[in-house]
Design a protein around this motif. Structure first.
Motif, PDB file in Angstrom:
ATOM      1  N   VAL A 128     -41.986  52.474  37.012  1.00 54.36           N
ATOM      2  CA  VAL A 128     -42.652  53.671  36.487  1.00 54.36           C
ATOM      3  C   VAL A 128     -41.657  54.621  35.819  1.00 54.36           C
ATOM      4  CG1 VAL A 128     -43.992  55.725  37.097  1.00 54.36           C
ATOM      5  CG2 VAL A 128     -44.640  53.503  38.025  1.00 54.36           C
ATOM      6  N   GLN A 129     -40.530  54.884  36.448  1.00 55.58           N
ATOM      7  CA  GLN A 129     -39.536  55.790  35.871  1.00 55.58           C
ATOM      8  C   GLN A 129     -39.043  55.265  34.520  1.00 55.58           C
ATOM      9  OE1 GLN A 129     -38.501  58.827  37.368  1.00 55.58           O
ATOM     10  NE2 GLN A 129     -37.602  59.176  35.366  1.00 55.58           N
ATOM     11  N   GLN A 167     -46.790  65.038  28.209  1.00 56.20           N
ATOM     12  CA  GLN A 167     -47.017  65.592  29.543  1.00 56.20           C
ATOM     13  C   GLN A 167     -46.755  64.559  30.634  1.00 56.20           C
ATOM     14  OE1 GLN A 167     -50.821  67.544  29.975  1.00 56.20           O
ATOM     15  NE2 GLN A 167     -50.757  68.306  27.884  1.00 56.20           N
ATOM     16  N   VAL A 168     -46.367  63.352  30.265  1.00 56.61           N
ATOM     17  CA  VAL A 168     -46.212  62.265  31.227  1.00 56.61           C
ATOM     18  C   VAL A 168     -45.043  62.528  32.176  1.00 56.61           C
ATOM     19  CG1 VAL A 168     -44.710  60.812  29.781  1.00 56.61           C
ATOM     20  CG2 VAL A 168     -46.188  59.755  31.486  1.00 56.61           C
ATOM     21  N   THR A 169     -45.258  62.204  33.430  1.00 58.36           N
ATOM     22  CA  THR A 169     -44.224  62.189  34.460  1.00 58.36           C
ATOM     23  C   THR A 169     -44.490  60.948  35.305  1.00 58.36           C
ATOM     24  OG1 THR A 169     -45.514  63.391  36.116  1.00 58.36           O
ATOM     25  CG2 THR A 169     -44.164  64.737  34.589  1.00 58.36           C
ATOM     26  N   PRO A 170     -43.504  60.497  36.050  1.00 57.96           N
ATOM     27  CA  PRO A 170     -43.765  59.364  36.947  1.00 57.96           C
ATOM     28  C   PRO A 170     -44.910  59.657  37.918  1.00 57.96           C
ATOM     29  CG  PRO A 170     -41.410  59.716  36.742  1.00 57.96           C
ATOM     30  CD  PRO A 170     -42.080  60.880  36.051  1.00 57.96           C
ATOM     31  N   GLU A 171     -44.974  60.879  38.414  1.00 60.50           N
ATOM     32  CA  GLU A 171     -46.020  61.248  39.372  1.00 60.50           C
ATOM     33  C   GLU A 171     -47.412  61.209  38.747  1.00 60.50           C
ATOM     34  OE1 GLU A 171     -42.143  62.287  40.445  1.00 60.50           O
ATOM     35  OE2 GLU A 171     -43.220  63.140  38.722  1.00 60.50           O
ATOM     36  N   LEU A 176     -51.587  53.468  37.060  1.00 56.22           N
ATOM     37  CA  LEU A 176     -51.147  52.072  36.965  1.00 56.22           C
ATOM     38  C   LEU A 176     -51.206  51.350  38.311  1.00 56.22           C
ATOM     39  CD1 LEU A 176     -47.989  52.325  34.648  1.00 56.22           C
ATOM     40  CD2 LEU A 176     -50.281  51.543  34.033  1.00 56.22           C
ATOM     41  N   PHE A 177     -50.926  52.087  39.397  1.00 55.51           N
ATOM     42  CA  PHE A 177     -50.761  51.427  40.693  1.00 55.51           C
ATOM     43  C   PHE A 177     -51.530  52.086  41.834  1.00 55.51           C
ATOM     44  CE2 PHE A 177     -46.893  50.649  38.192  1.00 55.51           C
ATOM     45  CZ  PHE A 177     -46.981  49.279  38.111  1.00 55.51           C
TER      46      PHE A 177
END
Length: 171
Positions: free
Chosen positions: A25-26, A46-50, A56-57
């Motif tokens: 993800v990162q 605006q995307v972040t891993p969180e 996705l998961f």
């Protein structure tokens, strides 16, 4: 969602295509940032891993991703989801984004990813595989046409987001 085929080596030596995993993800977010810079759209980012992780998961994923890995480093990704054609009365595969780091372009990674996604669509019994391309990205347009895609000149993407979406929803 049906699972993707197992990983495979493609293109230049040691490039592995595989379904994205939680640990990616990162890296995917980093590639999305690079894509936004390339497309000159960082003001929309605006995307972040969180924010991405549950989509996705999470319990009810709404998208899937594939990555290309070289020497343990993720160097490309494709993010896609199922859509539906009322005319075909069949689902389809929609490619939201495909990005290969510039230094790795021309090594067959993008071609391998598109080919694998087309195979995934066929294996799932989908009626089509589609995506959008920016009208100024001539290199991508030529690449997609070489891969057999038709760039649809008569269609324009319509979008409602942010405050406009809230306003439309409250009418």
């Amino acid at each position: 969602m049906s699972s993707q085929p197992a990983s495979e080596t493609v293109g230049s030596p040691n490039v592995v295509l595989r379904a994205a995993e939680l640990r990616d993800v990162q890296s995917i977010v980093g590639l999305i940032r690079e894509l936004a810079e390339f497309e000159q759209l960082t003001h929309l980012l605006q995307v972040t891993p969180e924010k991405l992780r549950p989509h996705l998961f999470g319990e009810k994923p709404v998208a899937e991703a594939m990555v290309a890995e070289l020497g343990g480093e993720v160097v490309a990704f494709a993010l896609y989801f199922t859509n539906f054609s009322t005319f075909l009365a069949q689902p389809g595969l929609y490619l939201e984004d495909l990005y290969v780091r510039p230094v790795h372009r021309g090594n067959g990674i993008g071609e391998a990813m598109l080919t694998r996604l087309a195979k995934l669509a066929v294996d799932r019994g989908y009626g089509r595989f589609e995506w959008c391309v920016l009208d100024w990205n001539e290199n991508a347009i030529r690449f997609y046409e070489r891969m057999g895609a038709t760039v649809m000149p008569d269609w324009r993407l319509s979008r409602v987001t942010g405050e406009a979406l809230a306003a439309l929803a409250s009418r």
